[in-house]
Enzyme design. Structure first.
Site, PDB file in Angstrom:
ATOM      1  N   CYS A  96       4.007   5.698  -3.560  1.00 14.59           N
ATOM      2  CA  CYS A  96       3.437   6.142  -2.290  1.00 14.59           C
ATOM      3  C   CYS A  96       1.955   6.464  -2.454  1.00 14.59           C
ATOM      4  O   CYS A  96       1.574   7.235  -3.348  1.00 14.59           O
ATOM      5  CB  CYS A  96       4.173   7.371  -1.775  1.00 14.59           C
ATOM      6  N   GLY A 208       8.126  -5.829  -1.004  1.00  7.32           N
ATOM      7  CA  GLY A 208       6.808  -6.101  -0.447  1.00  7.32           C
ATOM      8  C   GLY A 208       6.714  -7.446   0.232  1.00  7.32           C
ATOM      9  O   GLY A 208       6.874  -8.480  -0.407  1.00  7.32           O
TER      10      GLY A 208
END
Length: 334
Positions: A96, A208
């Site tokens: 993150c 992703g």
């Protein structure tokens, strides 16, 4: 022990999205996809309202909790609490990029401290019998991604890490927002594929930019699993194909209408407990995306589900909009 089949398809942990209501809805669409909580910090687990932070419905299994933190002792204590709650896996956030997470010295900035991440993994492994995994980036800022990812993987695997989920982008901590960090840094799937070749015995999943089912299936020739975030949330009907395509098992429901019907009893139960309708329905807005009536479905729920006292009748009325759209479309085609 985590095995590669366990991570064949996962729904990524997403802040403000993959809460317990979202996960129950996703479970109506797939019995086999591995679900993840939003990130919860170790400090919050130790000192916060645990039932609110960690409570989940039994139907969510297999479900993993994602922890944020960088203190090995604190993470170990939090992992033990999560294990007592009945989770199937502990996942450590090393990806993150938000300012809040950076200020707490955890998340993606830990890519620079592989030895500390390894110590965190080792401490959690010593406290719980559950699989302990890591979700990371391929590097941050000016790091060489091949070196950064390889070093992190080497250290955490030596510490006993049971699996890696790799978001195949750099995190640029200086100059990009968290939202931009999900899109701007280029994807490099080749690094994740190479990582799997280097560590063939460790389950490794790619995360992703995965949006199409054929693309996801193709990646299984190179890695053990795929972790899908925004595509699964924004177009949840995609999950109806997961069990047949990825696990050779039938979907739990035949279509999106049946999924909403299956979600209904859970909504009723939460409404009786005082939860507002929109807390549950905000996760179903995309279920009819691309179909006639989808816009009316979203508009009705967005306007009506937030009203005090809104109940299942609001959901029924929204479904009627979709049904009318399908009938109109069929009539036009005829």
């Amino acid at each position: 022990m985590l095995v590669d089949r366990d991570i064949r398809f996962s729904v990524a942990p997403m802040m403000d999205w993959t809460d317990r209501h979202c996960r129950v809805f996703h479970r109506t669409l797939s019995r086999r996809a591995r679900l993840y909580t939003e990130m919860v910090t170790a400090a919050a687990v130790l000192h916060g309202q645990r039932d609110r932070l960690l409570g989940f419905d039994p139907t969510e299994h297999p479900v993993a909790v994602q922890l944020g933190g960088s203190d090995p002792a604190q993470l170990a204590a939090a992992a033990a609490i999560c294990a007592d709650f009945g989770y199937d896996e502990i996942n450590l956030n090393v990806g993150c990029p938000s300012d809040r997470v950076q200020n707490g010295a955890f998340g993606a900035c830990l890519m620079r401290e592989p030895e500390l991440v390894a110590a965190c993994v080792s401490a959690m492994k010593a406290r719980v019998a559950l699989p302990v995994t890591v979700k990371c980036r391929i590097g941050v800022d000016d790091q060489d991604p091949e070196t950064a990812l390889g070093r992190l993987a080497e250290d955490v695997i030596a510490a006993g890490c049971d699996g890696l989920f790799v978001h195949a982008r750099m995190a640029w901590l200086k100059g990009l927002s968290p939202k931009e960090n999900r899109d701007v840094p280029p994807l490099d799937y080749s690094l994740v594929r190479a990582l799997k070749r280097r560590f063939p015995k460790t389950p490794i999943a790619l995360n992703g930019g995965l949006a199409r089912l054929d693309q996801m299936l193709a990646e299984l020739d190179h890695v053990d699993g795929v972790m899908v975030g925004r595509a699964a949330y924004q177009d949840p009907a995609l999950l109806l194909s997961v069990d047949p395509l990825f696990f050779g098992a039938p979907a739990p429901v035949p279509d999106a209408f049946a999924a909403i019907e299956a979600y209904g009893p859970y909504i009723e139960e939460r409404l009786r407990e005082g939860a507002p309708l929109h807390a549950m329905t905000r996760h179903v807005l995309g279920i009819f995306n691309g179909r006639p009536g989808a816009r009316a479905w979203r508009r009705h729920l967005a306007a009506e589900a937030v009203k005090p006292g809104a109940g299942l009748e609001t959901l029924t009325a929204a479904l009627a909009n979709v049904a009318r759209g399908l009938l109109a479309d069929a009539g036009a085609a005829a």
